[in-house]
Design a protein around this motif. Structure first.
Motif, short mmCIF file in Angstrom:
data_model
loop_
_atom_site.label_atom_id
_atom_site.label_comp_id
_atom_site.label_asym_id
_atom_site.label_seq_id
_atom_site.Cartn_x
_atom_site.Cartn_y
_atom_site.Cartn_z
N VAL A 116 17.99 -58.08 -46.43
CA VAL A 116 16.69 -58.56 -46.93
C VAL A 116 15.78 -59.05 -45.80
O VAL A 116 14.55 -59.09 -45.95
CB VAL A 116 16.91 -59.69 -47.97
N VAL A 164 12.14 -57.03 -53.92
CA VAL A 164 11.50 -58.12 -53.17
C VAL A 164 9.98 -58.05 -53.35
O VAL A 164 9.32 -59.07 -53.61
CB VAL A 164 11.90 -58.05 -51.66
N HIS A 165 9.43 -56.83 -53.25
CA HIS A 165 7.97 -56.67 -53.49
C HIS A 165 7.61 -57.12 -54.90
O HIS A 165 6.57 -57.74 -55.12
CB HIS A 165 7.55 -55.21 -53.30
N HIS A 219 23.27 -58.19 -49.88
CA HIS A 219 21.84 -58.20 -49.55
C HIS A 219 21.43 -59.26 -48.52
O HIS A 219 20.28 -59.31 -48.11
CB HIS A 219 21.03 -58.45 -50.82
N MET A 258 12.45 -57.61 -44.82
CA MET A 258 11.51 -57.52 -45.96
C MET A 258 10.78 -58.84 -46.20
O MET A 258 9.93 -58.93 -47.08
CB MET A 258 12.28 -57.13 -47.23
N ASP A 313 19.57 -49.67 -52.48
CA ASP A 313 18.38 -48.84 -52.23
C ASP A 313 17.16 -49.33 -53.01
O ASP A 313 16.05 -48.83 -52.81
CB ASP A 313 18.67 -47.35 -52.49
N LEU A 321 16.47 -52.74 -53.11
CA LEU A 321 16.23 -54.13 -52.69
C LEU A 321 14.77 -54.36 -52.30
O LEU A 321 14.15 -55.34 -52.71
CB LEU A 321 17.17 -54.49 -51.54
N GLU A 322 14.21 -53.42 -51.52
CA GLU A 322 12.84 -53.63 -51.04
C GLU A 322 11.86 -53.68 -52.22
O GLU A 322 10.97 -54.54 -52.27
CB GLU A 322 12.45 -52.52 -50.05
#
Ligand code: NDP
Length: 258
Positions: A50, A29-30, A46, A53, A23, A25-26
């Motif tokens: 991913v 990545v950001h 992942h 994203m 939850d 992961l996003e």
């Protein structure tokens, strides 16, 4: 292993391991993009999640539908898959896959990556042997629709006999891993010919039961360490542009007993 390559090249770069829950992961990545990281690797679970994203995908990652390496290209995060490419580099040092029929055991992430890369370098045919029919057929469909190679699914039956026309077999299952209960593939090991190339993705331990049985019968063997090092070399090239010092990377792996 990666930091050993940076150190050998006098690069002031770190490769850090972090645990990211699904939850988050996003946000992770950001964060990597905001901090202008050169990129990062991802492992299960992942590799598929991913994709939405990211800003784009390399060719094989797009066919496989899985990303294990993200590369920051001019501020855009591009998903690549270096598992299959790493396998291919190590494998090609022993056998040129072009025009060959190759039998892969397994249809999970590693098998998909390996099968697609072999198909993209013009292997003639990929035979996928798997326990789960749906996963095996799905991989065969992908090879047939997205590459020029032929592909066939064969369900894994006990004491499986290696087809006579294959030049190489690849264990891309989890069987053989230290922490895994079953360490032996359900194969008729006497169907291993002396002219067969026998490859295994398992790194811990590298000298798997399969490779031992193959060596006993005079076959050429390839362990999973080459694949591991080569996927690292390719990732480092993507991120930094350098050709990594492979012996420094191997020594770092040996130091942690892989
Ligand atoms: P997945 O979980 O995605 O796939 C596992 C595969 O193993 C499936 O096809 C599964 O079959 C099969 N399998 C598991 N147990 C059995 C069994 N008892 N009998 C028959 N088949 C079985 O794993 P990955 O593909 O991500 O990873 C596979 C291996 O590759 C791991 O050991 C991993 O460490 C290694 N690896 C090595 C790399 C390297 O650089 N050397 C890089 C990446 C991975 P089914 O579909 O029937 O369930």
């Amino acid at each position: 292993m990666v930091e050993a390559a940076y150190k050998a090249a006098n690069l002031n770069i770190r490769y850090i391991n972090t645990e990211v829950f699904p939850d988050a992961l996003e946000a992770a990545v950001h964060g990597a993009k905001a901090m202008n990281w050169l990129g990062f690797n991802l492992s299960a679970p992942h590799k598929v999640a991913v994709i939405p994203m990211l800003d784009g995908l390399g060719e094989s990652a797009s066919i496989m539908g899985a990303v294990n390496c993200v590369v920051n290209r001019d501020g855009k995060l591009i998903g690549e898959n270096t598992d299959g490419k790493g396998f291919l580099t190590a494998f090609s040092q022993v056998l040129n896959p072009e025009g060959k029929t190759i039998c892969i055991f397994g249809a999970g992430g590693a098998a998909r990556a390996i099968a697609i890369e072999l198909a993209l370098v013009k292997a003639k045919k990929i035979i996928v042997v798997n326990r789960n029919i749906e996963r095996g057929e799905d991989l065969v469909d992908t090879i047939k629709t997205r590459t020029s190679a032929q592909a066939e699914f064969v369900q894994w039956t006990p004491n499986f006999v290696i087809p006579g026309d294959v030049a190489a077999i690849v264990n891309a299952t989890t069987i053989g891993m230290e922490q895994f209960e079953g360490k032996k593939l359900d194969l008729d090991f006497d169907s291993i010919r002396t002219d067969l190339v026998v490859s295994d993705v398992i790194v811990n331990p590298p000298n798997t039961h399969l490779l031992q049985e193959a060596a006993k019968r005079g076959a050429v063997t390839i362990d999973g360490v080459g694949m591991l090092v080569q996927q690292g070399v390719i990732g480092i090239k993507y991120w930094t542009g350098i050709d990594a010092d492979q012996s420094a990377m191997r020594s770092a792996l040996e130091a942690v007993n892989i």
